[in-house]
Design an enzyme around this catalytic site. Structure first.
Site, short mmCIF file in Angstrom:
data_model
loop_
_atom_site.label_atom_id
_atom_site.label_comp_id
_atom_site.label_asym_id
_atom_site.label_seq_id
_atom_site.Cartn_x
_atom_site.Cartn_y
_atom_site.Cartn_z
N GLY A 141 0.92 -1.33 0.00
CA GLY A 141 -0.03 -0.15 0.03
C GLY A 141 0.75 1.21 -0.11
N GLY A 142 2.23 0.93 -0.38
CA GLY A 142 2.95 2.48 -0.44
C GLY A 142 3.35 3.08 0.88
N SER A 229 4.90 -5.26 -2.92
CA SER A 229 5.25 -3.59 -2.94
C SER A 229 5.89 -3.33 -1.76
CB SER A 229 3.96 -3.15 -3.33
OG SER A 229 3.96 -1.75 -3.82
#
Length: 570
Positions: A141-142, A229
């Site tokens: 989720g960055g 990510s």
């Protein structure tokens, strides 16, 4: 109901069950509810009849970070009790911000600061001493948002695969603080020694697992940390944390669409020209800018006021001199990295993700030069010229790959050129560089992959829905979790894609259980080879036609990025 015959038909049934709430068709609480006796006390969980599993939700692994504990490292949970406590409801997710800043990874989540909990799913009737391997998932989720309650990370389908394979595992998903609540950075934060709180949260959750997972039937010596990510980058940072000392907290790791290399990192010295302005904006907005100790002042600000003030500022981990003492590229060169078995891979068209490659602005050589020149700490004209030579304006060689002369010019006449560059520097180059390094020095295997199946409807919600999409960032997630639910990232209605999801998920389970992804029990699948520099090979995951390839694509381009890690500040 096990839904063993048809995953696609099952999805229509399972859609009716809420992944966010245990009070669903699959969750039943009764007198014979499962229990576990932890160091602190006894927890009672839920029976998930649909899956023949048991779940424990909202178990605290740290003291709630409220009041003066806000913006501090997690404090171990030290309460004890007699009797039992219910572990049947998920806690709030940690504060994170939503669209348009975070691609929606806070969608549907109830957020609050009392969030340092974890969720556990296990096969039914597992007992202490069964010593099942543990899957420890770190959401992405960055570093802006996310939570264990996100239905895309429903671990029941993966655990069910493990049960059908007769290789049962336990799944653990912790929450950790994101956004400014977990990654606030400035000279004040550095001076107080409280940087990278998010990574310390993850580490504390691992320590809780090490101390308590035996009570749930797990084996603390058989933990695999994994993520995608920002979650995959987190797993990578855990590898280099404390100069590679992992204290036996995990024996293996899975890094999806992420890398130790490629993501630029600030140092304490560079905070003044990066995050300091954001910190000053936040303290001014909430009235702490005139306080003698602005960081202490932030701990007194009402939650909603602070949440509004930090919304949109994307802080990320930095080299704090404590958790991360040096750039990961230096840690790798020195061998100061946890030596564990690995799966590491990427998706073919990573660069089409909207947060990697700007849309509508890359139209000529000057635009591409500017994009490249601003990578990391800034690249000089000679380096920029070399990169433009390696990535010519030839749409046939651009990203999304394999799409021929089509330019997708409405996104920028040289968009494909830019997407090839950003995908390589952020993900692909680091994956290959570390695979080579690990295979040369480690006694443990590394298995690498290239995921090559586009979403069934060419939509990857929260990553990119505007063409071109193709095999973009996050596309593999629904396959790893083998999740047939109709959430925003659905496997789709085609059996051939569901079959791929079963293959991918079972390969992950096999690795978690055996440190080898090939014991998945499916016939007719290619053997996934260990990575070996004498004959480097990836497995390529594709519906109906997975295969093994030589890992030599874009050889010159990816090798060149490996000469630039210090300039890119990674």
């Amino acid at each position: 109901m096990y839904c063993l015959q048809s995953i696609t038909l099952c999805s229509l049934v399972l859609f009716c069950m809420s992944s966010l709430s245990p009070a669903s068709a699959s969750a039943v609480h009764h007198q014979n509810a499962p229990s576990a006796h932890t160091v602190n006390g006894t927890y009672t969980g839920l029976t998930l009849n649909t899956f023949n599993q048991e779940a424990f939700y909202g178990i605290p692994f740290a003291t709630p970070p409220l009041g003066d504990l806000r913006l501090r490292y997690p404090v171990p949970f030290n309460q004890s009790w007699t009797g039992t406590r219910n572990a049947t409801v998920r806690s709030d997710s940690c504060p994170g911000f939503d669209k348009p800043f975070a691609q929606g990874f806070a969608d549907g989540l109830t957020m609050g600061e009392d969030c340092l909990t974890l969720d556990i799913v296990r096969p039914a009737n597992v007992q202490p001493g069964d010593n099942l391997p543990v899957f420890f998932w770190i959401y992405g989720g960055g570093f802006k948002a996310g939570g264990s309650a996100d239905p895309r990370y429903n671990t029941s389908f993966m655990v069910r695969n493990s049960m059908q394979m007769r290789k049962p595992i336990i799944a653990v998903v912790p929450n950790y603080r994101t956004s400014a609540f977990g990654l606030l950075a400035s000279r004040e934060v550095a001076a107080a020694g409280v940087g990278n709180i998010a990574l310390f949260d993850q580490r504390q959750a691992m320590k809780w697992v090490s101390e308590n997972i035996h009570a749930f039937g797990g084996d603390p010596s058989k933990v695999t940390i994994a993520g995608e990510s920002a979650g995959g980058s987190s797993a990578g940072y855990q590898l280099v944390a404390f100069e590679g000392k992992n204290d036996g907290l995990f024996r293996s790791a899975i890094l999806e669409s992420s890398s130790l290399l490629g993501a630029s990192m600030n140092t304490v010295e560079t905070l003044n020209v990066t995050y300091q302005g954001w910190y000053d904006n936040i303290t001014t907005t909430v009235g702490c800018n005139t306080a003698a100790d602005s960081l202490a002042c932030l701990r007194t600000v009402p939650y909603q006021k602070l949440f509004s003030a930090v919304n949109g500022f994307q802080f990320k981990p930095y080299i704090d001199g404590k958790f991360i003492s040096q750039p990961p590229s230096v840690s790798i060169a020195k061998g100061q990295i946890a030596d564990v078995a690995l799966i590491m891979g990427s998706n073919t068209d990573e660069g089409t993700a909207e947060f990697f490659t700007p849309r509508g602005t890359l139209n000529n050589d000057s635009d591409i030069s500017s994009l490249v020149a601003h990578l990391g700490g800034g690249l000089n004209a000679s380096v920029v010229a070399n990169i433009l030579r390696l990535y010519p304006d030839d749409p046939i060689r651009g990203c999304p790959f394999g799409t021929g002369p089509e330019r997708f010019a409405d996104q920028g006449f040289q968009y494909k050129r830019g997407a090839a560059i950003t995908g390589d520097v952020n993900i692909h180059a680091g994956r290959r560089a570390y695979a080579v390094n690990h295979s040369q020095r480690s006694k443990h295997p590394i298995y690498t992959y290239r995921f090559n199946q586009a979403p069934w409807n060419m939509q990857e919600v929260d990553v990119t829905t505007t063409a071109p999409v193709f095999v973009t960032h996050f596309t593999e997630i629904v396959h790893v979790f083998d999740n047939p639910d109709k959430n925003v990232n659905w496997i789709g209605p085609y059996p051939i894609i569901s079959e791929l999801a079963a293959f991918v998920s079972r390969s992950w389970v096999s690795f978690i259980h055996d440190q080898n992804p090939n014991n998945h029990g499916l016939e007719g699948k290619p053997v996934w080879p260990k990575y070996n520099t004498s004959d480097p090979q990836n497995i390529v995951f594709r519906a109906g036609a997975s295969w093994v390839e030589k890992d030599d694509w874009r050889q010159e381009q990816l090798a060149y990025w490996s000469t630039l890690w210090s300039e890119i500040m990674t």
